[in-house]
Design a protein around this motif. Structure first.
Motif, PDB file in Angstrom:
ATOM      1  N   LEU B 124      27.418  65.054  33.260  1.00  0.00           N
ATOM      2  CA  LEU B 124      28.664  64.287  33.243  1.00  0.00           C
ATOM      3  C   LEU B 124      29.783  65.063  33.940  1.00  0.00           C
ATOM      4  O   LEU B 124      29.815  66.295  33.897  1.00  0.00           O
ATOM      5  N   ASP B 125      30.675  64.319  34.559  1.00  0.00           N
ATOM      6  CA  ASP B 125      31.841  64.881  35.243  1.00  0.00           C
ATOM      7  C   ASP B 125      32.419  66.050  34.433  1.00  0.00           C
ATOM      8  O   ASP B 125      32.948  65.849  33.338  1.00  0.00           O
ATOM      9  N   LEU B 221      23.233  53.232  42.791  1.00  0.00           N
ATOM     10  CA  LEU B 221      23.977  54.176  41.961  1.00  0.00           C
ATOM     11  C   LEU B 221      25.357  53.590  41.670  1.00  0.00           C
ATOM     12  O   LEU B 221      26.160  53.385  42.584  1.00  0.00           O
ATOM     13  N   GLU B 222      25.596  53.307  40.393  1.00  0.00           N
ATOM     14  CA  GLU B 222      26.912  52.812  39.973  1.00  0.00           C
ATOM     15  C   GLU B 222      27.925  53.956  40.057  1.00  0.00           C
ATOM     16  O   GLU B 222      27.531  55.126  40.059  1.00  0.00           O
ATOM     17  N   PRO B 223      29.233  53.634  40.062  1.00  0.00           N
ATOM     18  CA  PRO B 223      30.222  54.716  39.942  1.00  0.00           C
ATOM     19  C   PRO B 223      29.947  55.534  38.682  1.00  0.00           C
ATOM     20  O   PRO B 223      29.419  55.005  37.695  1.00  0.00           O
ATOM     21  N   HIS B 224      30.325  56.802  38.714  1.00  0.00           N
ATOM     22  CA  HIS B 224      29.999  57.694  37.601  1.00  0.00           C
ATOM     23  C   HIS B 224      30.849  57.411  36.364  1.00  0.00           C
ATOM     24  O   HIS B 224      30.336  57.351  35.245  1.00  0.00           O
ATOM     25  N   ASP B 228      35.193  53.094  35.517  1.00  0.00           N
ATOM     26  CA  ASP B 228      35.145  52.469  36.844  1.00  0.00           C
ATOM     27  C   ASP B 228      34.092  51.364  36.907  1.00  0.00           C
ATOM     28  O   ASP B 228      33.879  50.766  37.960  1.00  0.00           O
ATOM     29  N   PRO B 330      24.118  58.346  32.827  1.00  0.00           N
ATOM     30  CA  PRO B 330      24.839  57.827  31.666  1.00  0.00           C
ATOM     31  C   PRO B 330      24.983  56.307  31.745  1.00  0.00           C
ATOM     32  O   PRO B 330      25.379  55.773  32.778  1.00  0.00           O
ATOM     33  N   GLN B 333      23.491  54.589  34.877  1.00  0.00           N
ATOM     34  CA  GLN B 333      24.256  54.624  36.133  1.00  0.00           C
ATOM     35  C   GLN B 333      23.353  54.369  37.338  1.00  0.00           C
ATOM     36  O   GLN B 333      23.729  53.672  38.271  1.00  0.00           O
TER      37      GLN B 333
END
Lengths: 384, 345
Positions: B124-125, B221-224, B228, B330, B333
């Motif tokens: 994760l970010d 790939l979805e935005p993280h 968003d 996550p 994603q």
């Protein structure tokens, strides 16, 4: 394989620490430069490949976070991770995808931000039971093999030092390089500290922060978008068994690199590499490796590598310039390092290499290397 | 003309919470089974594509451990860090490009050697999200919370879906009484991670090579950042499915699927899957039970492909289609699908 070509490249300015940017921002820097070079907008990219070794930053699945730096939001994106060959293997994956008919434009971005991690920890990759106590990380492996190489082939520290000098001098012409010194001397190299006998500091590649990207296009799109694409003539990969002691002269013989290079030479019709290649961007993690691989790649016969460097054959202006960019010895963001090799070779064919352009370069060799003696090889050419 | 791709062989280990064997030993079992099933040996492989994640395996370049058992010594190996079905998608590109004719795809993970749930935090970010202490399970909980708050009947329905997927091992009431792990998700609703490996042999179709056809692949790939994304739907799956439909030649229309093998780790994901894939009641979903009773991260999507292949071996209905699905990251994603077409002889 169906044809595909590189139509744009982009690199960050590699450095010991790029603490001015986050990992996604680092990726964005290279990705946007590559798209600008190809004359494309992000919306025109069909798929993204990220090359990175996540343990160097201590991350898991880093493409999930950095992907959007590579314009991957709501697009097909996957990550390739094969150690040192991550970059070249990512590019090969990009070639396959652009040649498959599934995607027309594939953006490949390799990155590493060593300053945010502990590289030696990330290199604790040898078998925990059998090999880790003997040789872990890059340096121990190299020191063992290089001692053997020197003993068997009579290569001298002075000859290896010439590789370091060539590299730093070439890098001085490359705005992206991390280490550059137009005035470095053999004496400087020989006076630098010993890291692991016989490897000295200036013999060894650095750890860098950086990213590099290429844009790969299907044949139809490449012809439309680019007046002189860098065509992928041949590309292949060889992986090796994992135990250090199981293959005699493992790094010295590099049967993987020998076999991979012979395979791409055969596909691309190269019988005399020294004559037929115009430029080579090879993955040389240490000075002695460049010499050993001159032999393995067929640039000279066994034991003649020292003479090749002494005679200036591989200098810019020589018969076959090797690493006019400065090579891995002058910039080594691991996940990007292989992409840099491909980007540099492609730039030579595209005629966009700037101060280190080899005039009229039409055929280029690229190699990738991983500490497990994994090897990638590819030939780029000005004709499909 | 691109070649048709046949799923020529499958092999896998039995998913268990903790497999006492090493990673290469597990992978060897799956690979030997897949090669035997395809009637070929290591020497017949042109290339290998593997899927694994270093951080989950606790070692850099964890595919080093399996180079020998997958037969990649002195061969091309592409190694992907994402759900194993993306390795299938990439292997398909390799075969369609004309580079190779026979590719082994293998995926492996051993969650028992490390605190897997904690390790997912490291995906994760690290600037905005990881410091909050959330992980993949909490992200799924946040998504489920968003859905449950708008839909009072959701939790009961999810308990019923979970009970069905568990083959009656737990009643819906017992599931609703099980401990909350990431509100509103309860223990009985969450797939249990374990150890295992799967392998699939893909071959360019030629005379004498039989099996289901890999007709299409797509991923996304979805935005993280969860903020968003529209967490009320799996739009990443919709895009992946549209891309797969395009590669399979179903331009602009959703075909009817006889079988769906989704990678759903929670019952709300199954509802998101059904809605995104626009499935009707005619589609059979996870006849083997799916992943709720036990799943292997990274292996999951590839294991769905082995299940779908077994379905085609049982049901030789002409023109049958299966939707195979994998996720990673996550709140799913990353989304990947493959479309398998009726058994070719």
């Amino acid at each position: 394989m169906r044809p595909a070509a590189i139509i744009g490249t982009g690199q960050t300015d590699h450095a010991k620490s790029r603490d001015d940017v986050s990992q996604p921002e680092l990726v964005r820097e290279a990705a946007s430069r590559a798209l600008a070079d190809a004359g494309l907008r992000p919306s025109e990219v069909d798929a993204i490949i990220i090359g990175n070794m996540e343990m160097f930053e201590g991350r898991a699945l880093p493409e999930l976070w950095v992907g959007e730096g590579g314009f991957a939001n709501r697009k097909p994106c996957l990550k390739i991770a094969t150690g040192g060959t991550s970059g070249t293997s990512s590019c090969i994956a990009g070639f396959h995808q652009a040649a498959s008919g599934v995607f027309d434009i594939v953006l490949v971005v390799g990155f590493e931000k060593h300053s945010e991690g502990q590289t030696q920890t990330g290199m604790a990759l040898t078998d925990p039971f059998w090999d880790r106590g003997v040789a872990s990380g890059a340096l121990g492996n190299f020191a063992l093999s290089i001692s053997q190489y020197m003993a068997e082939r009579g290569v001298t520290p002075e000859q290896a030092a010439r590789v370091a000098v060539k590299s730093r001098r070439n890098a001085a012409k490359n705005p992206h390089a991390h280490l550059k010194d137009a005035n470095a001397t053999v004496a400087d190299v020989l006076a630098s500290k010993v890291l692991a006998h016989p490897v000295r500091l200036m013999d060894m590649c650095p750890q860098s922060d950086g990213a590099a990207a290429i844009v790969v296009a299907s044949a139809e799109r490449a012809k439309k978008l680019c007046s002189r694409p860098a065509w992928v003539k041949a590309a292949t990969t060889r992986h090796e068994q994992p135990y250090i002691g199981d293959i005699d002269r493992r790094l010295l013989s590099m049967r993987t690199l020998r076999d991979a290079s012979r395979s791409v030479y055969a596909t691309a019709g190269i019988r005399e590499p020294l004559k037929q290649l115009d430029v080579a961007e090879i993955y040389e993690p240490v000075t002695y490796a460049e010499l050993a691989w001159y032999e393995i790649l067929g640039f000279c016969s066994e034991g003649q590598a020292g003479r090749l460097i002494e005679d200036g054959v591989t200098e810019i202006g020589g018969e076959l310039p090797v690493n006019p960019s400065g090579g891995v010895l002058c910039a080594n963001p691991v996940g990007a390092t292989g992409v840099i090799r491909v980007a540099e070779a492609a730039s030579q064919i595209l005629g966009r290499a700037g101060a280190h352009q080899i005039e009229g370069a039409k055929t280029a060799l690229v190699t990738g290397y991983g500490v497990y003696a994994w090897a990638d090889a590819m030939i780029l050419g000005s004709e499909p | 003309m691109r070649p048709d791709i046949v799923v020529a062989g499958i092999g896998e280990t039995t998913p268990v919470p903790a497999d006492s064997r090493s990673i290469p030993e597990m992978v060897l079992e799956a690979v030997e089974a897949a090669l035997a099933d395809a009637g070929i040996g290591h020497r017949d492989l042109d290339a290998v594509t593997t899927a694994s994640v270093d951080m989950f395996d606790g070692i850099t370049a964890s595919n080093i451990a399996v180079t020998e058992v997958v037969g990649a010594v002195m061969k091309p190996e592409a190694r992907i860090s994402a759900d194993g079905l993306t390795a299938v998608a990439h292997a398909a590109c390799q075969i369609w490009s004309g580079a190779y004719e026979t590719v082994l795809v293998a995926a492996h993970a051993k969650t028992s050697i490390a605190p897997h749930r904690d390790l997912t935090q490291w995906a994760l970010d690290p600037i905005h999200v990881q410091p909050l202490g959330v992980d993949f399970l909490t992200c799924a909980g946040l998504q489920a919370r968003l859905l449950a708050d708008r839909d009072p009947g959701a939790e009961r329905r999810w308990a019923e879906i979970a009970a069905k997927r568990r083959g009656g091992a737990m009643s819906p009431d017992r599931i609703l009484a099980s401990p909350l792990v990431a509100s509103p998700l309860r223990l009985g609703m969450c797939a249990v991670p374990g150890d295992g490996a799967s392998a699939v042999v893909l071959r360019a179709k030629k005379k004498g090579i039989g099996g289901p056809i890999l007709a299409g692949i797509g991923y996304d790939l979805e935005p993280h950042a969860l903020g968003d994304r529209d967490l009320t739907r799996w739009s990443g799956l919709e895009r992946a499915l549209d891309r797969a439909g395009k590669t399979a030649g179903f331009e602009g229309r959703r075909p009817h699927f006889d079988l769906a093998e989704p990678s759903c780790l929670f019952p709300h994901e199954e509802e998101l899957f059904v809605a995104a894939a626009d499935l009707d009641e005619m589609t059979e979903i996870s006849p083997d039970g799916g992943l709720l009773a036990g799943y292997i991260p990274i292996v999951a999507g590839l294991s769905r492909m082995t299940s779908a292949t077994r379905y085609f071996r049982r049901n030789r209905k002409a023109g049958a289609l299966a939707l195979v699905h994998g996720t990673w990251g996550p709140a799913a994603q990353g989304q990947v699908v493959a479309i398998l077409g009726g058994a070719a002889s």
